[in-house]
Write an enzyme that holds these catalytic residues in place. Structure first.
Site, PDB file in Angstrom:
ATOM      1  N   ASP A 224       0.814  -1.215   0.000  1.00 44.18           N
ATOM      2  CA  ASP A 224       0.000   0.000   0.000  1.00 44.18           C
ATOM      3  C   ASP A 224       0.851   1.271   0.000  1.00 44.18           C
ATOM      4  OD1 ASP A 224      -2.153  -1.695   0.145  1.00 44.18           O
ATOM      5  OD2 ASP A 224      -2.967  -0.868   1.998  1.00 44.18           O
ATOM      6  N   ASP A 225       0.175   2.392  -0.301  1.00 43.66           N
ATOM      7  CA  ASP A 225       0.700   3.755  -0.145  1.00 43.66           C
ATOM      8  C   ASP A 225       1.837   4.091  -1.100  1.00 43.66           C
ATOM      9  OD1 ASP A 225      -1.174   3.891   1.853  1.00 43.66           O
ATOM     10  OD2 ASP A 225       0.250   3.802   3.511  1.00 43.66           O
TER      11      ASP A 225
ATOM     12  N   HIS B   2      -5.910   3.085  -4.412  1.00 42.75           N
ATOM     13  CA  HIS B   2      -5.880   3.251  -2.954  1.00 42.75           C
ATOM     14  C   HIS B   2      -6.309   4.664  -2.541  1.00 42.75           C
ATOM     15  CE1 HIS B   2      -4.961   1.911   1.031  1.00 42.75           C
ATOM     16  NE2 HIS B   2      -3.856   2.631   1.198  1.00 42.75           N
TER      17      HIS B   2
ATOM     18  N   HIS C 159      -5.807   9.413   0.601  1.00 41.95           N
ATOM     19  CA  HIS C 159      -5.807   8.546   1.780  1.00 41.95           C
ATOM     20  C   HIS C 159      -6.771   8.963   2.891  1.00 41.95           C
ATOM     21  CE1 HIS C 159      -3.950   5.629   4.626  1.00 41.95           C
ATOM     22  NE2 HIS C 159      -3.497   5.055   3.521  1.00 41.95           N
TER      23      HIS C 159
ATOM     24  N   HIS D 200       3.574  -2.558   3.212  1.00 40.77           N
ATOM     25  CA  HIS D 200       3.639  -1.178   2.731  1.00 40.77           C
ATOM     26  C   HIS D 200       4.955  -0.927   2.010  1.00 40.77           C
ATOM     27  CE1 HIS D 200       0.420  -0.925   5.699  1.00 40.77           C
ATOM     28  NE2 HIS D 200       0.036   0.177   5.093  1.00 40.77           N
TER      29      HIS D 200
END
Length: 286
Positions: free
Chosen positions: A98-99, A149, A153, A243
């Site tokens: 993620d991210d 995603h 955020h 991540h």
């Protein structure tokens, strides 16, 4: 559910470089969530679409998420549209990151995956994709799958359908520019999403993918702890949360250092790391 709320607040603290207040974390323990952009910037002002979405969902807030609702129940209710893991008979598992993109950690993760000849899935934050399109293209060019995603955020469960859809569409525009397609897969920040939003996603042809194995690497853990968190929980068909991007000052080198050992362990236990589209037998693009 409160545990995921607490996780969200702590994530905010980490992603913002430690600037979150103790009050925000305390609120999370009572079920309140605090959202922030993954780069530590202040959340943008609400657009008209977000405000309208909030207005539409106000009446549904109390009934939208039944008391005691959990991910397993959501997976049963939205079969095929909300996913926590892949087919159980399969020895395939999916490494998901993620991210991204993040110029510090994403290239290091990609280097390890290339060396190990493993394909993974990367969930892209749209605001970051606009700043580093070449890194998004590298992810795609090296054979990894890409998912959405959000744009900056936020916690989807704290906004309406209009706000969520704008987050998705804005990220799609960024990805269309960098890799030329719109992903089918969505991962909501913190895994938080409401039933009404899942209804929308299902009707729009998306698949929302959370996870059944949490490495907790966002806690800035050492490599051995990241490794143990995954290997203690992995099962056939598991979707593993990791991540490859973090906030200012956030240390994810434990993830990078754990990857070679983790991949070797998976293979020695007859697991095959694959992309989410391969695990779920779905197209990558919408």
């Amino acid at each position: 559910m409160w545990r995921r709320s607490l996780l969200a607040a702590i994530c905010v603290w980490l992603l913002s470089g430690g600037a979150a207040s103790a009050q925000a974390i305390a609120q999370a323990g009572t079920g309140q969530r605090q959202a922030a952009a993954p780069n530590g910037e202040r959340p943008q002002e609400k657009t008209e679409a977000e405000t309208a979405g909030d207005s539409r969902d106000v009446a549904a807030t109390q009934s939208d998420r039944p008391s005691g609702a959990n991910w397993a129940e959501m997976q049963r209710r939205y079969k095929g549209a909300f996913v926590l893991s892949g087919p159980k008979p399969s020895r395939q598992v999916a490494l998901t990151f993620d991210d991204v993109p993040d110029s510090r950690y994403t290239p290091l993760v990609l280097n390890v995956l290339k060396q190990q000849k493993v394909k993974a899935t990367f969930f892209v934050v749209g605001s970051r994709a606009l700043k580093a399109p070449a890194l998004v293209r590298r992810i795609h060019d090296e054979g990894h799958a890409i998912g959405n995603h959000s744009f900056n955020h936020p916690d989807f469960s704290k906004m309406g359908i209009g706000g969520m859809s704008e987050q998705i569409r804005s990220t799609e525009a960024a990805l269309q520019r960098s890799v030329g397609f719109v992903p089918r897969l969505i991962r909501p920040p913190y895994g938080e999403i409401k039933n009404s939003q899942l209804d929308w996603a299902q009707k729009q042809g998306y698949t929302v993918v959370n996870w059944d194995v949490d490495s907790s690497d966002w806690r800035q853990l050492g490599a051995q702890t990241v490794f143990l968190n995954v290997t203690r929980s992995v099962r056939p068909g598991s979707i593993i949360l990791l991540h490859a991007g973090g906030g200012t000052g956030q240390n994810l080198y434990g993830t990078v250092q754990a990857l070679p050992k983790l991949i070797a362990w998976l293979r020695s236990h007859h697991y095959e790391p694959v992309t989410l589209p391969e695990l779920l037998q779905l197209p990558e693009s919408k």
